[in-house]
Design an enzyme around this catalytic site. Sequence first.
Site, PDB file in Angstrom:
ATOM      1  N   CYS A   2       0.951  -1.224  -0.082  1.00  0.00           N
ATOM      2  CA  CYS A   2      -0.050  -0.004  -0.037  1.00  0.00           C
ATOM      3  C   CYS A   2       0.711   1.217   0.059  1.00  0.00           C
ATOM      4  CB  CYS A   2      -1.074   0.051   1.097  1.00  0.00           C
ATOM      5  SG  CYS A   2      -2.285  -1.237   1.123  1.00  0.00           S
ATOM      6  N   ARG A  27       4.221  -0.344  -4.707  1.00  0.00           N
ATOM      7  CA  ARG A  27       3.632  -0.936  -3.336  1.00  0.00           C
ATOM      8  C   ARG A  27       2.266  -1.636  -3.559  1.00  0.00           C
ATOM      9  NH1 ARG A  27       7.027   1.633   0.558  1.00  0.00           N
ATOM     10  NH2 ARG A  27       5.323   0.827   2.215  1.00  0.00           N
ATOM     11  N   TRP A  75      -2.730  -2.744  -1.753  1.00  0.00           N
ATOM     12  CA  TRP A  75      -2.384  -4.059  -1.860  1.00  0.00           C
ATOM     13  C   TRP A  75      -3.514  -4.695  -1.050  1.00  0.00           C
ATOM     14  CZ3 TRP A  75      -0.559  -8.174   1.333  1.00  0.00           C
ATOM     15  CH2 TRP A  75      -0.230  -9.405   0.513  1.00  0.00           C
ATOM     16  N   ASN A  99      -1.981   2.015   5.426  1.00  0.00           N
ATOM     17  CA  ASN A  99      -1.216   0.910   5.004  1.00  0.00           C
ATOM     18  C   ASN A  99      -0.959   0.136   6.388  1.00  0.00           C
ATOM     19  OD1 ASN A  99       1.075  -0.513   4.294  1.00  0.00           O
ATOM     20  ND2 ASN A  99       2.402   0.862   4.227  1.00  0.00           N
ATOM     21  N   GLY A 100      -1.255  -1.187   6.261  1.00  0.00           N
ATOM     22  CA  GLY A 100      -0.855  -1.816   7.558  1.00  0.00           C
ATOM     23  C   GLY A 100      -1.963  -2.812   7.780  1.00  0.00           C
ATOM     24  N   GLU A 479      17.453 -18.116  -6.163  1.00  0.00           N
ATOM     25  CA  GLU A 479      17.249 -16.719  -6.325  1.00  0.00           C
ATOM     26  C   GLU A 479      16.647 -16.825  -7.971  1.00  0.00           C
ATOM     27  OE1 GLU A 479      16.239 -14.421  -5.311  1.00  0.00           O
ATOM     28  OE2 GLU A 479      16.308 -12.576  -6.771  1.00  0.00           O
ATOM     29  N   LYS A 483      13.078 -15.462  -9.102  1.00  0.00           N
ATOM     30  CA  LYS A 483      13.024 -14.280 -10.164  1.00  0.00           C
ATOM     31  C   LYS A 483      11.805 -14.714 -11.167  1.00  0.00           C
ATOM     32  CE  LYS A 483      13.980 -11.936  -8.568  1.00  0.00           C
ATOM     33  NZ  LYS A 483      14.312 -11.270  -7.524  1.00  0.00           N
ATOM     34  N   GLU A 486       8.138 -15.225 -10.036  1.00  0.00           N
ATOM     35  CA  GLU A 486       7.339 -14.196  -9.639  1.00  0.00           C
ATOM     36  C   GLU A 486       7.081 -13.147 -10.801  1.00  0.00           C
ATOM     37  OE1 GLU A 486      11.119 -11.874  -7.573  1.00  0.00           O
ATOM     38  OE2 GLU A 486       9.169 -11.140  -7.143  1.00  0.00           O
ATOM     39  N   HIS A 502      16.718 -38.262  -5.207  1.00  0.00           N
ATOM     40  CA  HIS A 502      15.795 -38.668  -3.973  1.00  0.00           C
ATOM     41  C   HIS A 502      14.392 -38.502  -3.879  1.00  0.00           C
ATOM     42  CE1 HIS A 502      19.439 -39.846  -2.363  1.00  0.00           C
ATOM     43  NE2 HIS A 502      20.015 -38.779  -2.653  1.00  0.00           N
ATOM     44  N   LYS A 601       5.836  -4.356  -3.364  1.00  0.00           N
ATOM     45  CA  LYS A 601       7.249  -4.291  -2.814  1.00  0.00           C
ATOM     46  C   LYS A 601       6.939  -3.742  -1.538  1.00  0.00           C
ATOM     47  CE  LYS A 601      11.580  -2.856  -4.489  1.00  0.00           C
ATOM     48  NZ  LYS A 601      11.989  -4.319  -5.205  1.00  0.00           N
TER      49      LYS A 601
HETATM   50  C1  F6R Z   1      11.752 -10.749  -4.745  1.00  0.00           C
HETATM   51  C2  F6R Z   1      11.567  -9.898  -3.699  1.00  0.00           C
HETATM   52  C3  F6R Z   1      11.242 -10.232  -2.385  1.00  0.00           C
HETATM   53  C4  F6R Z   1      12.033  -9.309  -1.223  1.00  0.00           C
HETATM   54  C5  F6R Z   1      11.231  -9.705   0.214  1.00  0.00           C
HETATM   55  C6  F6R Z   1      12.172  -8.979   1.186  1.00  0.00           C
HETATM   56  O1  F6R Z   1      12.265 -10.166  -5.947  1.00  0.00           O
HETATM   57  O2  F6R Z   1      11.841  -8.489  -4.058  1.00  0.00           O
HETATM   58  O3  F6R Z   1      11.327 -11.497  -2.044  1.00  0.00           O
HETATM   59  O4  F6R Z   1      13.205  -9.711  -1.491  1.00  0.00           O
HETATM   60  O5  F6R Z   1      10.071  -9.397   0.339  1.00  0.00           O
HETATM   61  O6  F6R Z   1      12.056  -7.550   0.975  1.00  0.00           O
HETATM   62  P1  F6R Z   1      13.066  -6.637   1.797  1.00  0.00           P
HETATM   63  O7  F6R Z   1      14.355  -6.970   1.096  1.00  0.00           O
HETATM   64  O8  F6R Z   1      12.485  -5.274   1.624  1.00  0.00           O
HETATM   65  O9  F6R Z   1      12.981  -6.816   3.134  1.00  0.00           O
END
Ligand code: F6R
Length: 606
Positions: A2, A27, A75, A99-100, A479, A483, A486, A502, A601
Site C-alpha cells: 500500500c 507498493r 495491496w 497502510n498496514g 534466486e 525471479k 514471480e 531422491h 514491494k
Molecule cells: C523478490 C523480492 C522479495 C523481497 C522480500 C524481502 O524479488 O523482492 O522476495 O526480497 O520481500 O524484502 P526486503 O528486502 O525489502 O526485506
Amino acid sequence: MCGIVGYVGDRSCTDVLLDALEKLEYRGYDSAGIAVIEQGVIKVEKCKGRLANLRDKMAFDGKPEGHVGIGHTRWATHGEPSDINSHPHGNKRVTVVHNGIIENYRQIKEFLISEGYSFVSETDTETVAKLLDYYYTGDPVDTIIKSLAEIKGSYALGVMFRDFPDRIFAVRKDSPLIVGKGDHENFIASDVPAIMKYTRDYYLLDTNEIAVIKKDDVTFYNIHREQLYKSVHTADWDVDAAEKGGYEHFMLKEINEQPNAVKTTITPRISDSMPDFTAEGFDAAKLGAYNKIFIVACGTAMHAGMVGKYVIERLARIPVIVDIASEFRYRDPLIDERDLMIVISQSGETADTKAALELAKSRGADTMAVVNVKGSSIAREADMVVYTHAGPEISVASTKAYMVQISVMYLLAFELAYGVGRISKEQCQKLTEELQEIPDVIQEAIGLENHCQYVASKLVNADSLLYIGRGLDYALSMEGSLKLKEISYIHSESYAAGELKHGTISLITENMPVIAVATQSDLVDKTISNIKEVKARGAMVILVCGKEVVVEDGVADHIIRLPEVDQMLMPMVAAVPLQLIAYYTAVLKGNDVDKPRNLAKSVTVE
Ligand code: F6R
C-alpha cells in the site's frame, strides 16, 4: 505494501497526488483513490484496478479541485480489490488512507455498530475512519491520540478532517511514512521517490508520532501530545534514479545499474585493499568474537543470506544459520548474547524481518542490518547498520538490491575470516581486490543479454522448470527460480542437484526444462553428472557455467558461458543471466514485469 501520499500547497492537489501515487504504485496496485478538500467538502474518487483506471474515471467524473488531499494505492489485505474497498475510507467529516493491518478491527467494528455506525466496506481501514469520527472532539490531534489508544496492529495513516481544510495529519506505527518538506508546500508519502519531483528534503516519522502538515509548517507530536522537533534529511540520489531513463522496464534498468550499485556499495568500505567497517562502528576483532551468526531475511534478501552463509563458513569457519524471517520468529530459536544476527532487507520495513530482529535483541544478541533504505525501521532498530547503496529499487522483482546485498556478504566474510585469523592480510587483500573488479565483470555478464533473450524464447511455453546447482550454485539457483516465477508466472523450483534423485527426478519429462548452474570447479563434474541424469530423461537443459568448463556434446541444449572470475565470487556474475532470462521470459509472455500480479514491494504485513 500500500502506498500513501498527501499534499498541502498551492499546486493542483489531484495532479500532485496522482503523480506521487504513480511513483508508489510498486507498493500495491489493486486499487487507487484520492480525497481532496474542494470548497470545504471532502471529495473522494476511487476505484478498483491500476491508477490508470482512476485517471480514466476522473476524466469522466471530473477531477476534484483543491490544494489539500490524501491518496492511496492498495495491496488488498481485508476485502477483495473492489471500488468499495478502495481507500480513502470515512464519512463527510473525516477520511483516512491506511497502510498496514488493524488487528482488532472486528472488535472496534462491533463496538461502533453498537454505537449506531454502519459500514460499507470489508476493510479494517474503515473502522479507523469511523473510530476517529466517534472520538472527534473538535481537536484532531486529541482525536487521533484517543483513537490510537484503541487500535492494535501496524499502520501508517493519512487523515483529513473536513473542519480543518488547510491541513492533513499523519501518524504511524510499524509501517513506513515520511513527511516531505517543500517550499510553501508539504507532503506525506510511504517512500521518498513519491515526492522527489517536488523536494528532496524530508522528516522521518517515528512510531507513535503524529504530524500536522500545513502549507507553511509541519508540527510533530508524540502520543502524550508533547511537541517534537525533528531534523530534516535530504535524499542523496536525484529524481532520475526513480525514473525509467529510456529502459522499457525498471527491472531492466536496475539490472543495468548493478555494476555501479556494487561499486558505490563496496568502495567506501575498502581501504588499503582491506574491508573497513570502522564507519559502521565495528571491526574484524568484534565480528570474529561471535559464537555463531544468524542471517535472517525474506525472499530474495534471504537468498543473498544463503550466499553469505556459504562464503562466511568457507572462509571464516564460523557457523552461520540462515533462516526465513517468518519461520525464525516462531520457532523459539537458539540465539543468545554470544551470537550475531544479521538481517538483510532492501526496504528496511519487512514486518517479519523486523520482528525477527526484535526477537534477537530481546535474547541479547548483537544485531546488524544490511539495508538499502536510509532511516527505515530496521535500520533504526539494529545495533549496527551497513547501508547498501543501490539507490531506489522500483521494480517489484529485486535485482540490484540482491547484488549489493551479496557484495556486502563478501566483504563481511573477508573481514570475519581475517578477524578470526583464518586468512592472512595478503589473502584478504587479494580477495578484496578481486571483489573490486566485479563491477566490470557484471557489466560483461550484462552483455549476455541477447543470449538470455534466446533462452527465454525456449522457456516461454513451459509450465514448470527446475533450477539445479550445488553449493554456491544452489544458493544462486534459489534466486534464479524465484525471479522466474514471480514475474513470468511459470512454476519453478530450485533443487540441490544431488538431491534430485531422491524423489524430484520423477517430475522430469521433455516438458520440464532444467536450468543448471555449475560455476564451482570442485562441484562441476558432479553437477554435470546430475545434468546427464535429467537429460537422459528428456529434459531440455540450459547450462550456466564458467568459460573454461569442459562440457561434452549433447549434455546441454544451450550453454551460457560466464566471464571468468574467482569462483567464490561467481554468484555475482551468474546472477545476471538468471535475472535476464526471467526478465525476457516475462516480457515474451506480455506480463507486467515491474508490477507482477498479487505482489507488492515492501511487505509490511506478516
Ligand atoms: C523478490 C523480492 C522479495 C523481497 C522480500 C524481502 O524479488 O523482492 O522476495 O526480497 O520481500 O524484502 P526486503 O528486502 O525489502 O526485506
